[in-house]
Design an enzyme around this catalytic site. Sequence first.
Site, PDB file in Angstrom:
ATOM      1  N   GLU A 148       0.859  -1.164   0.067  1.00 50.99           N
ATOM      2  CA  GLU A 148      -0.049  -0.098   0.035  1.00 50.99           C
ATOM      3  C   GLU A 148       0.785   1.136  -0.014  1.00 50.99           C
ATOM      4  O   GLU A 148       1.761   1.333   0.548  1.00 50.99           O
ATOM      5  CB  GLU A 148      -0.870   0.087   1.195  1.00 50.99           C
ATOM      6  N   GLY A 288       3.449   2.212  10.324  1.00 46.56           N
ATOM      7  CA  GLY A 288       3.298   1.566  11.849  1.00 46.56           C
ATOM      8  C   GLY A 288       3.156   0.244  11.473  1.00 46.56           C
ATOM      9  O   GLY A 288       3.560  -0.914  12.123  1.00 46.56           O
ATOM     10  N   MET A 290       0.351  -2.914   8.551  1.00 46.38           N
ATOM     11  CA  MET A 290      -0.358  -2.889   7.415  1.00 46.38           C
ATOM     12  C   MET A 290      -1.283  -4.132   7.516  1.00 46.38           C
ATOM     13  O   MET A 290      -0.832  -5.332   8.146  1.00 46.38           O
ATOM     14  CB  MET A 290       0.738  -3.330   6.357  1.00 46.38           C
ATOM     15  N   GLU A 291      -2.499  -3.976   6.932  1.00 49.87           N
ATOM     16  CA  GLU A 291      -3.655  -4.791   7.290  1.00 49.87           C
ATOM     17  C   GLU A 291      -3.885  -5.823   6.281  1.00 49.87           C
ATOM     18  O   GLU A 291      -5.062  -6.529   6.115  1.00 49.87           O
ATOM     19  CB  GLU A 291      -4.918  -3.964   7.395  1.00 49.87           C
ATOM     20  N   ASN A 292      -2.713  -6.540   5.692  1.00 51.03           N
ATOM     21  CA  ASN A 292      -3.035  -7.302   4.605  1.00 51.03           C
ATOM     22  C   ASN A 292      -3.683  -8.384   4.991  1.00 51.03           C
ATOM     23  O   ASN A 292      -3.733  -8.825   6.087  1.00 51.03           O
ATOM     24  CB  ASN A 292      -1.256  -7.998   4.338  1.00 51.03           C
ATOM     25  N   HIS A 324      -6.511  -1.695  15.390  1.00 53.39           N
ATOM     26  CA  HIS A 324      -6.718  -1.154  14.051  1.00 53.39           C
ATOM     27  C   HIS A 324      -6.372  -1.943  13.033  1.00 53.39           C
ATOM     28  O   HIS A 324      -7.493  -1.822  11.997  1.00 53.39           O
ATOM     29  CB  HIS A 324      -5.813   0.082  13.971  1.00 53.39           C
ATOM     30  N   GLU A 325      -5.355  -2.472  12.860  1.00 50.85           N
ATOM     31  CA  GLU A 325      -5.336  -3.330  11.610  1.00 50.85           C
ATOM     32  C   GLU A 325      -6.260  -4.522  11.741  1.00 50.85           C
ATOM     33  O   GLU A 325      -6.376  -4.744  10.602  1.00 50.85           O
ATOM     34  CB  GLU A 325      -3.638  -3.754  11.654  1.00 50.85           C
ATOM     35  N   HIS A 328      -9.480  -3.513  10.291  1.00 48.75           N
ATOM     36  CA  HIS A 328      -9.388  -3.254   8.744  1.00 48.75           C
ATOM     37  C   HIS A 328      -9.947  -4.445   8.126  1.00 48.75           C
ATOM     38  O   HIS A 328     -10.343  -4.472   6.694  1.00 48.75           O
ATOM     39  CB  HIS A 328      -8.006  -2.867   8.142  1.00 48.75           C
TER      40      HIS A 328
END
Length: 880
Positions: A148, A288, A290-292, A324-325, A328
């Site tokens: 991203e 910080g 990533m929500e893969n 947070h992730e 997502h």
Amino acid sequence: MDQPSNPQTATNAPSGAPVLPDAAPDPQAPAVIRREDYQPYAWRVPEIRLDFDLGLETTRVEATLTIEPNPDAEPSDEIRLDGDGLVLESVAVDGSPRDDWRREGESLVVPVGQGAQKLTIVTRIAPSENTQLMGLYASGGMLCTQCEAEGFRRITFFPDRPDVLSVYTVRMEGDREAFPVLLSNGNLTGEGTLDGGRHFAEWHDPWPKPSYLFALVAGDLVARTDSFTTRSGREVQLGVWVREEDLARTEHAMESLKRSMEWDEKTFGREYDLDVFNIVAVGDFNMGAMENKGLNIFNTKYVLADEETATDADFDAVEGVIGHEYFHNWSGNRVTCRDWFQLSLKEGFTVLRDQLFSQDLHGAAIKRIGDVKVLRAVQFPEDSGPFAHPIRPDSYKEISNFYTATVYNKGAEVIRMMRSMAGEDAFRKGSDLYFERHDGEAATCEDFVRAMEDGAGLDLTQFRRWYEQAGTPHIVLQQMHKGSETVLTVRQSVPATPGQPDKAPVPIPLRVALFDREGGTHSGEQLIVLNEEEQSFTFEGHSSPPILSINRGFTAPVAIEREIARDDLVFLAAKDDDSFARHEAMQELLLGYLLDEPDEDAREAIGIAADAILDDGSLDHEMRAELLTLPPFAYLAERSQSYDPGAMVERREGLKTWLGERFADRFAALHDDLEARSREAGLAGKQARRMRSLALGYIAAADPAEGAKRAAAQYRDAPGMTDRQGALAVLAGLDGPERDAALGDFYDRFSDNALVVDKWFTLQASALRDGVLEDVERLAQHQAFTMANPNRARALYAAMAGNPVAFHDASGAGYRMIADVILELNLRNPQLAARFVPSLGRFRRVEPKRAALMRAELERIAAAPKLSRDVAEQVEASLG
């Protein structure tokens, strides 16, 4: 994707990585990409298979795309695929080699005719040379990805845009000794050994996703494992993957993940949808986390934590970012963005979700105050600066520049306003409808607003302006009282911002309460909504003029101006039953003194309010500390018409000294009395630690010798990192043998822990003392420092850029230092370089002499050859 705003991020990375000139602008790239020009992609890619032959120096990628015409787009007899820095080996269509393709800039164009086909492309990439840390890159001997926003095009040729959703099947082959663990998105479907000491793993993700959510990790890792049973009874295998030496510091991360999964089921009805969920901690990472899908990749800063090496704030950050992730998975993955202009669709909504998660776990008061402090310190300056943009921008040149506090934090505030107007139950109905309507789709901000209208029963026609307009609304209040009637007249205006000279009124929900001056109570809280430029609201039942408490809980992201007596602010700071409003009243008292001409009466009012706060037995120690914390310099700069950093440091630190002297005995008693409690586990210990270190700071401001003695003792006897760092932060700002001894001991004790070494750099670079610029120059030559690692660079230079003494040194040396950092990082890591530009770009709010020096450094950067798009766009906007 989480974007850290705190410079104290830490990683563990080798130095000496080569600088590659691969970030030069693509001459074929459009100068400006506009939201109004969006067109659906001509082809669908329902499936993609990726075969990786992994290596640190060279990785071979064979991508097989199943393509079919998109009936919703203009037809095309060729397919255009994005690429960046790829070596192309071959192209085939339906198994037949093709040589009629062409390159246009970095893009690959292949004639394909019509109908469904299979397009196979073989490329080679060099992970160890990828200093941008986008795409597939090497980090400390392992391979990992960050895609991203536009990193997948650095792995293979593909329509690298969020509205192309594909089901991914991935096969990885590599040396078993070098890469014993092979991870990707989805579920593991096969693994085995191969000849020559090699092995393979195959992963399949059944949920269609855009390319930015692709992830791969290969390396020598171990996992903390656990499981979570969903509400429908499915068992999900959980893994937190780290280097073996870090495994002991992953318990908090795993517990945070399980709490996130449980909370999202309970609060938003969202259940996890794969058989496994993995988190990997990576040493080198621009962001910080990533929500893969199913394989979240994290900066180590937001995974590793134990009492010895992490502060209470670090523990909260780990929990919040993991939440947070994870959130997502639905607000970003199952429902993704149609295009990057809709970025706040996933980020603003998910920031709100992680804020609510933290509030529910640890209490709303402190969390809300902290969120607003970040908004004011980072987002308000964006809104009033040269790079101001709406939460849904209209255009961009480089999308990485729009991962901003406006998109994230203001985006969350805009959705929070919907929640305030609808109520919690109706908001839940709206969010349920949004997920139901758009599951598996690439949606828009308009889709979200429409679901809220239909599900929550709101009319958001005018509210849509929040998505269209930049700038922080300014509210002016006038209060009149006659008989038993109080009339509140409220006026709004939104300042002009670049490209938007004229603004229309926006709906502004404000929670208010009117306190009886005699009894000290109010009869209830009300929500008023300002829809026009000016409106009046009438309140009955007060025989004398009441005291207004407004924007309680910070229901709207606005700046409020009002004429209010100091005595009334003292009353609210001492007695308001809304924690945010109480904090706000104290901040208004402090700002009134710090931003206006020196006024003994204003200072005395602060003393009276502080006395009431210190005496209030109903307060917990964390809230007491929050109320007694002075405004940060970034917010003082934002509130100043012509910011004089030297004068502001003198004024603010002078007030700190005065408060320290006035309440010397009480701060000393707090520091002594809270020693035992600060050793406790749980919430009480956390609250005590916060207050104890704040008291220490006031003691040192009033009596540096006493402060140094107490800080040295607190450092020496600290049971964990929170007390130790609190003491060292005080010592770092003093001169004397205690400072040197503690800093030396801290480094020697933790030199093998990258996260803590980053703290060591940051504490010195952010100290409010003379000579910090020389300290930073010396630290830049330290054996532990490297510019190749984003977090280490931030730990030193972002901390210095936030230090008003060092950065705003009257000679301009601080500005030159940051400009040199930007130019050095420009080609190595343009995304990171661009993050430093706003510190120089805010020169218009600084007094004229310093402003001229800041502008000159921006002009020097602008004149440099081969500026990356990331840096060039920021500098161009800053110079106007």
